[in-house]
Design an enzyme around this catalytic site. Sequence first.
Site, PDB file in Angstrom:
ATOM      1  N   GLU A  49      -0.631  52.385  34.288  1.00  0.00           N
ATOM      2  CA  GLU A  49      -0.377  53.257  33.142  1.00  0.00           C
ATOM      3  C   GLU A  49      -1.255  52.887  31.942  1.00  0.00           C
ATOM      4  O   GLU A  49      -1.340  53.618  30.974  1.00  0.00           O
ATOM      5  CB  GLU A  49       1.103  53.222  32.753  1.00  0.00           C
ATOM      6  CG  GLU A  49       1.642  51.817  32.534  1.00  0.00           C
ATOM      7  CD  GLU A  49       3.166  51.737  32.525  1.00  0.00           C
ATOM      8  OE1 GLU A  49       3.816  52.720  32.148  1.00  0.00           O
ATOM      9  OE2 GLU A  49       3.700  50.669  32.881  1.00  0.00           O
ATOM     10  N   ASP A  81       2.312  57.631  30.246  1.00  0.00           N
ATOM     11  CA  ASP A  81       1.647  56.636  29.408  1.00  0.00           C
ATOM     12  C   ASP A  81       0.139  56.635  29.634  1.00  0.00           C
ATOM     13  O   ASP A  81      -0.635  56.513  28.688  1.00  0.00           O
ATOM     14  CB  ASP A  81       2.219  55.236  29.668  1.00  0.00           C
ATOM     15  CG  ASP A  81       3.473  54.995  28.824  1.00  0.00           C
ATOM     16  OD1 ASP A  81       3.669  55.738  27.838  1.00  0.00           O
ATOM     17  OD2 ASP A  81       4.249  54.081  29.150  1.00  0.00           O
ATOM     18  N   CYS A 112       4.682  58.333  39.646  1.00  0.00           N
ATOM     19  CA  CYS A 112       6.066  58.574  39.229  1.00  0.00           C
ATOM     20  C   CYS A 112       6.132  59.230  37.858  1.00  0.00           C
ATOM     21  O   CYS A 112       7.194  59.311  37.254  1.00  0.00           O
ATOM     22  CB  CYS A 112       6.876  57.281  39.274  1.00  0.00           C
ATOM     23  SG  CYS A 112       6.167  55.961  38.274  1.00  0.00           S
TER      24      CYS A 112
END
Lengths: 88, 555
Positions: free
Chosen positions: B434, B458, B505
């Site tokens: 991320e 992110d 995810c």
Amino acid sequence: MISQTLKVHNKIGIHSRPAALLVDASKRYASVITITHGERSATTDSLTRILALRVKMNSEITIQAEGNDENEAIETIVNLINSGFGED
Amino acid sequence: MTLTGIPASPGIAIGTAFLFYDETEAGTGNKTIGSIDPYAEINKLEEAMRTVERELTGFVEKSKNVGDAAQADILNSHIYILRDPEIVSEAKRFITEEKMRAEDAYTAAIRETAEIFAGMDDDPYLQERAKDIEDVGNRVTRKLTGVQTQDLSNLPPNTIVVARELKPSDTATLDRNHVIGFATDTGGATSHTAILAKAAGLVAVVGAGDMSPQIKNGEMLILDGTYGIIIVNPDSATLGSYKEKQTAHLDRTEYLKKLAQLPCVTSSGKRIILAANIGSEQEVEEAAKNGADAIGLFRTEFLYLDRDSAPDEEEQFLIYKFVLERMGNKPVIVRTLDIGGDKEIPYLGLPREENPFLGARALRLCFMYPEIFRTQIRALLRASVFGTLEIMFPMVQSVEEIEEAKKFLGDCKHELAAEGKGFAKEIRVGIMIEIPAAAIISDELARHCDFFSIGTNDLTQYTLAADRGNKAVAKLYNPFHPAVLKLIKTTIDSAHKHGIPCGMCGEFAGNPEAIPLLLEYGLDEFSMSAALIPATKDIIMNGECQKKEPGNSSV
């Protein structure tokens, strides 16, 4: 007379199915077994009184047993509660 | 005529009304005028209770035989209420001391106990138990007075049962082959009728007010359990349109249900893992229902928020164990604590940071508070024997961080082993990608872990330097930006180069427009909120190849 205080772990607390298991487990002993939660108490032969204790997850309860087989009785009841009644 | 209620079990039922009249209480609960024989009344009561116990035992068996565990549980609890010494002794006391007839004494005793529960406004579960207690009471008093109930066990095909209220004992003998729906005046989304209907796949509308007095036996009804609508004697146009809706609903349900059981495979034959993101242990149920292959992200922040002290090992252990057991042999990826200075956690006493998203959060914070980290890792390890646990560290930007986290994990394993506590032999360890730096050096990072999972939310905001919560720059927050896509592609390629799988995810994984692109990049696992899984599976299996018709899958 002996007693022990413990925390209830299973998610939904003592609802119908766990209460029925408590009634069944208690029947095997001659001792009178009482559960106290806050200001309310119930003997473990009555499903409705156990439910009316309103025991939830993380509630602290005290088990009391009085009779010839009080040691065995309290051990069985405490184990049953600590096992989470086979639930989560 | 159109009536409305609470939608309790979805679908559309078109059929004939069968009016079920609720029996009024057989006993009055009042004192009897004139004399009674207390011994005879007590004998009558005991006899009636024995008969009811035999009946209930039979119903429990019958429910078990048809595979209805929920109904069996309810009826079994009725046996315990029946035997409850508090109620029985109270009833007997009313007979001997108050000189009541058996049916009145029992009614009075039942009423006393039921009222305790009926008053529990703050606890719907316990409040609902008042109905169970009254139900047992009616059953016994009906035996005592010889009042017969209507029979729901033998009804004509396409029957919709209309009632003021349906109690578990009313539905115990229900004709499941011919009843297609329920409509009741009372009850909520969690009432017995609703639970029973959902379990049996019947359509139900509950809490419809004074609906039942307006409906006559044999009238044609349309029951819309998705929107909570009851239409009485519909005209042919309405009937036609509902028949179409019914067909469409059945087709879509059937199709998605079939799809949920199929492995998710692309048209080119690649098996895709469709996983669920969950943020609490309760959500695991929905993940399982929607056919998730795994839990791709179990966020653990909820354990730490809104409380006065950090959760202890035992509390965490029970929650992880619950989720692992529910998923069985399907993997559960648990992300270790991911919080930082932007969240109020009074017991940690975190200093305010100028720039929390670039500050001491997630893994960085865990290294600063090793006791908190240790408690979580120990709880995870102990729970690992109950399923297939995978551990994922968030906010990683260097090899050193992975090494330090893995060393921490190793130390916890040694500790547990020394204490004689068990944990799974193989626990895969992965990282979130991320931070742009991590994506750029993913080739290096892949050597040190067992999987990657891309956190697109992110990754996007860090890459584009645009806070997605800030309206002024919301337009700049664009996961389709070529730079973000390039980092995603780089990450997936690095994973594959080193033979490890790569998942995602973030919200991007469930975005229908992104899915074809991600498939092309070779993403192995898509993790999203459980409700999105069936539709995503449909897109992956059929969407990319427009020629295929839904339901005509080649698998």
